[in-house]
Scaffold this active site. Structure first.
Site, short mmCIF file in Angstrom:
data_model
loop_
_atom_site.label_atom_id
_atom_site.label_comp_id
_atom_site.label_asym_id
_atom_site.label_seq_id
_atom_site.Cartn_x
_atom_site.Cartn_y
_atom_site.Cartn_z
N CYS A 1 25.16 83.99 38.36
CA CYS A 1 24.04 84.00 37.64
C CYS A 1 24.92 85.22 36.30
CB CYS A 1 22.61 84.45 37.96
SG CYS A 1 22.15 86.46 38.35
N CYS B 1 24.62 88.37 37.24
CA CYS B 1 26.16 89.02 38.02
C CYS B 1 27.35 89.39 36.82
CB CYS B 1 25.76 88.58 38.63
SG CYS B 1 24.88 87.94 39.96
N ASP C 1 17.02 108.19 37.17
CA ASP C 1 17.99 107.69 35.79
C ASP C 1 17.91 107.35 34.60
OD1 ASP C 1 20.91 106.45 35.44
OD2 ASP C 1 19.68 104.43 34.52
N ASP D 1 18.60 100.79 37.78
CA ASP D 1 18.26 99.28 36.64
C ASP D 1 18.61 98.35 37.95
OD1 ASP D 1 21.48 99.97 36.47
OD2 ASP D 1 20.44 100.22 34.51
#
Length: 972
Positions: free
Chosen positions: A13, A16, A654, A853
């Site tokens: 997708c 990505c 993070d 993330d």
């Protein structure tokens, strides 16, 4: 600069694509020209290894990979000759040459590589076919497991393309079974993904001659799917943990089955592999159980509800009939009625009651005897075996007394017909209540299924028609009216509205959707009307994938469950041996009438030792816990992850996009030459306009807000973790951190005070150098999320050590950490250094959860004991992380850890209760209290206790449905 086009694999997708785009922007000497889900085009002056390594680390495959058997190499000089030729090419990323094999990856074509080797005077052998396999791995919990498996697979005939805790991709001349054997021998499990068993013709420079086209064959029978889309069967006839072990054994014996998870709580089996579906069903039926498949979630759900309702009604009817006979008989004995055969009249009357009891056993109790006979034929013993032996022994003994009372001493002429009836009644009513409680365990999954509408409004040629969901295909235009549910995943092409996504994300506030935004199946339109284009349908929608993930997680087993499985496999035979020994002890050493004491003790042992509670202890808790997590917007990969999460003591966060909004903004400027602020921003934005880095976006957005024109740039280069360089308006520019400036001999000592001032405000200072001199500093701040402070405080109150991990300067990081109350800060970390920090913590004995993330933090997420991906459930996050938070809030991390602890505690409570019940119940039933009390435990009481134990386990597991996260995050 060389322009190279490379194929991409596993890029599903645009998320990505953006992930790869961000990673390439950090690579020096490589400029991205174009990228889509199938290929990318780059311009580069340097070799390809950094590009290949970066994309592979993200979980994708790029370029071509060949393993060519070669001949004609007689010594090391021949090898060096080929290596030198490969080194001179820019279209080769990696190679390993031996005298027998050329292992090469890059953008070079197969024919070009073959011609190169032949041109050097050597031969390419084409007789050996290489295979490319993709496996799904289970059982790997940390980086040490990955390293262990990597070592085992490091062989001459195996080339590891990618490997992490969840996936393995190899090219090899071995069979898939050989690879699975290596993985299994190492202590883990591997499942071959569908379609990956064919020869990797792409990776062979010369393909084998095509064979003549075969005659058309009949339609192949259905096969069990691979790990990604496991096939679920509905089972019938399961009563205890021994049944689970029997069904799993029967299914695993079918050729082509890689793994299976049988869930006693749901009466389902999830099966992975390449086996014939009919062969699996036949194996289950041959084992004495029933199995059927439902084609879709809605049909499966309806069928399960029908089964549960029918089971409940049957149990209630049988229990009513049994207790209607057993209660009056027991009342007769309790209130002084004689239950001893002392006359012809009593012999006849009790004989009639015995026949009535027999009719009861062959009707209401027939399932116990049928199932126990099936188990006997398959050389196993189950809960039904214990019940059948106990009630059958009581009835046979009583009938023997009725038929030939003279064979027994007067004190032993007691009948126990009421025991047989009451035991059947009590156990059956226990099953009924258990079935009713069990039907509530999947409410979360049912609510997810309810989100999927069964029709959609299709717009064709300006006409709107309502069509069944099965008729919708990708590319169709659909109308979404106010109050309607989104039917499939897609993107808005007209209109705007607010959508309620709370069931998918857990976020209570509606989300505004406009042209270009994505909509997800199952979300609810609140106000306006939308037109959207269907993109993902059926099992490809986010909702369908979430349902599949929840189902797989509910059927998985944590390591703790293996203890129960091991005990269950030997439990029933052990109980039968204990019952025999108990009977012998009472017969030879007990008081008179020994035969009566022997019967009561042996029957009671058989009845009280039912392993129902043991078999239900784990799956009930897992099913409810995973379902409750889905309601909270937490997707859990498997039960093993929950057990790992329950033991976490360190949470690594993070900074960008996790603690902060992930939307940096320019907040300050410092200038050291004749440039104005506008010119400073204009130059920096012109240089960064092609970059996808968050800080670059902030600078470009600042220029756009000031309506500044951007100059074209050239010679643009990126340096990972440092900065960028290029030419803008004939100015040589460098933009980056202090380390980058020092490497390029830019004097920045006179700007240290300004640097510290910006950093002390919590902003990230970025230097801009113009023609070798420092031009200015741009301060960029990424605001903290509103709930970051309370979420960090909440985790610290849970006893967790919270660590912040960032690539920012130490001064900026310390300011941010101080605002959040975090004392452990690791700053100035390059992207590839995050995983090393996780390893360092683990070496200190910490059990680490990494929160990121799900994109640039992928290596660290994979290495930690538990990886938690923030965000809105991207495809990559769902597949790679053990936990995926559908809502972007750090409170989801605390919720996930709290729920994991609650679920593991619930499992332990259930297992403890089941073990204690049997540990205490069996000795009491055998008569250890007889010397103190002078009485034996009644088989009727044993039956009631057995039924109560199952109800207790089910009820305790259902308490998880009431789980609520701690309220510490609700600030006043």
């Amino acid at each position: 600069m060389n322009t190279i086009t490379l194929p991409l694999t596993n890029v599903r997708c645009m998320r990505c694509v953006n992930k790869i785009r961000d990673a390439i922007s950090l690579l020096p000497a490589i400029q991205l020209i174009d990228i889509n889900t199938e290929q990318l085009t780059v311009s580069t002056e340097s070799p390809l290894p950094s590009l290949f390594d970066t994309i592979t680390a993200l979980g994708y495959q790029v370029g071509y990979h060949y393993q060519l058997p070669i001949s004609g190499l007689s010594c090391g000089r021949c090898v060096a000759k080929i290596e030198q030729a490969l080194n001179e090419r820019h279209d080769i990323a990696h190679f390993n040459i031996t005298k027998q094999l050329a292992d090469v990856s890059g953008s070079i074509s197969k024919q070009a590589l073959t011609d190169l080797i032949i041109g050097l005077g050597y031969q390419v052998v084409t007789s050996q076919i290489q295979y490319h396999y993709n496996f799904t791995l289970t059982g790997l919990s940390c980086g040490k497991c990955v390293a262990k498996l990597t070592t085992a697979l490091t062989q001459d005939n195996i080339d590891i393309i990618t490997i992490d805790k969840n996936n393995l991709s190899v090219t090899t001349s071995l069979t898939a079974d050989d690879i699975i054997t290596i993985v299994t021998t190492t202590g883990y499990q591997a499942t071959l993904n569908t379609g990956d068993q064919a020869p990797d013709v792409t990776n062979n420079p010369i393909a084998p001659e095509p064979e003549p086209e075969p005659e058309p064959e009949p339609e192949p029978e259905p096969i069990i799917a691979s790990q990604g889309t496991a096939t679920q069967l509905l089972l019938s006839g399961l009563t205890c943990a021994s049944c689970v072990a029997s069904v799993e054994k029967a299914i695993k014996a079918v050729e082509g089955v890689d793994s299976v998870n049988v869930n006693l709580a749901e009466r389902t089996a999830l099966i992975y592999g390449q086996a014939s579906l009919q062969a699996v069903i036949t194996a289950i039926e041959n084992a004495g159980y029933g199995a059927e498949q439902s084609e879709d979630d809605q049909t499966r759900r309806i069928r399960q509800q029908q089964q549960n309702q029918q089971t409940f009604k049957t149990h209630i009817r049988n229990a009513t009939v049994s207790l209607a006979l057993g209660v009056p008989l027991m009342a007769w004995g309790i209130f002084g009625g004689s239950m001893v055969i002392d006359s012809t009249t009593s012999q006849i009357s009790w004989g009639v009651i015995g026949l009535i009891t027999l009719a009861l056993l062959v009707t209401a109790g027939k399932d116990f005897y049928i199932n126990s006979w099936k188990a006997f034929l398959h050389h196993r013993a189950t809960m039904d075996t214990l019940v059948a032996l106990g009630t059958g022994a009581a009835w046979l003994f009583s009938m023997a007394v009725v038929i030939a009372p003279d064979l027994f001493p007067l004190a032993a002429r007691h009948v126990y017909f009421e025991a047989s009836a009451m035991i059947i009644g009590l156990i059956t009513i226990g099953h009924a209540l258990e079935a009713r409680a069990r039907s509530r365990t999947s409410k979360a999954l049912e609510r997810l299924i309810d989100l999927q509408p069964q029709t959609a409004i299709v717009v064709e040629n300006g006409q709107e028609t309502e069509q069944p969901l099965s008729a919708v295909v990708a590319g169709m235009t659909l109308r979404l009216k106010p109050g309607a549910k989104v039917a499939v995943d897609g993107s808005v092409i007209d209109g705007n509205s607010y959508l309620d996504e709370s069931m998918l994300t857990g976020e209570p506030l509606a989300v505004h959707k406009k042209i270009g935004d994505h909509v997800r199946a199952g979300t609810i339109n609140q106000q306006g009307s939308l037109l959207f284009k269907a993109e993902h349908i059926g099992t490809d929608t986010m909702l369908a994938r979430i349902i599949q993930l929840v189902r797989q997680a509910q059927s998985s087993k944590p390591a703790l469950a293996r203890l129960a499985d091991t005990i269950s496999s030997i439990f029933v035979p052990s109980v039968m041996i204990i019952a025999i020994l108990t009977a012998m002890a009472w017969f030879y050493f007990g008081p008179q009438p020994a035969s009566v004491y022997m019967l009561v003790a042996a029957t009671t042992v058989l009845i009280i030792a039912c392993p129902c509670a043991l078999g239900l202890a784990t799956p009930m808790s897992v099913t409810v816990g995973v379902g409750r997590a889905a309601e909270l917007g937490i997707l859990i990969k498997d039960a093993e992850a929950m057990q790992q999460a329950a033991g976490i003591d360190t949470v690594v966060l993070d900074k960008t996009g996790t603690l902060t909004e992930g939307k940096p903004q320019v907040v300050d400027y410092k200038i050291y030459n004749t440039l104005t602020r506008e010119q400073l921003v204009q130059l920096a934005a012109s240089l960064e306009q092609s970059s996808e880095h968050p800080l670059a976006n902030a600078i470009v957005q600042s220029a756009q807000q000031q309506q500044l024109d951007l100059y074209p740039h050239s010679d643009f280069m990126t340096y990972s973790g440092l900065g960028v360089s290029g030419t803008v308006d004939q100015q040589q520019l460098l933009l980056g951190n202090a380390k980058f400036m020092n490497q390029n001999n830019i004097k920045i000592t006179h700007a240290e005070t300004d640097f510290d001032f910006i950093a002390n405000q919590g902003a990230t200072p970025v230097y801009l150098a113009q023609n070798g001199l420092l031009a200015g500093i741009i301060g960029i701040s990424d605001p903290l999320r509103k709930d970051s402070f309370s979420a960090v405080k909440r985790m610290q109150n849970m006893g967790l050590n919270v660590v912040m991990l960032t690539g920012d300067s130490i001064k900026t990081a310390q300011v941010i950490a101080a605002k959040l109350g975090i004392t452990d800060v690791v700053a100035d970390v390059l992207p590839d250094g995050k995983a090393a920090q996780i390893t360092l913590l683990q070496q200190q004995g910490k059990r680490v959860a990494m929160v990121g993330d799900g994109i640039n933090d992928a290596p660290a997420l994979a290495l930690a004991e538990v990886g938690i991906a923030m965000g809105s459930g991207t495809d990559v996050a769902i597949e790679s992380a053990q936990f995926t938070l559908m809502r972007h809030s750090l409170h989801g991390v605390a919720d996930a850890l709290e729920l994991s602890k609650a679920t593991l505690r619930n499992i332990k409570e259930n297992l403890f209760g089941a073990f204690i019940y049997n540990t205490l119940g069996i000795p009491i039933a055998a008569g250890v209290l007889f010397p103190l009390t002078g009485t034996l435990l009644s088989p009727v009481i044993a039956g009631a206790a057995m039924a109560l134990s199952s109800i207790t386990v089910v009820s305790n597991a259902n308490r998880l449905r009431l789980f609520k996260p701690s309220q510490q995050h609700q600030e006043k």
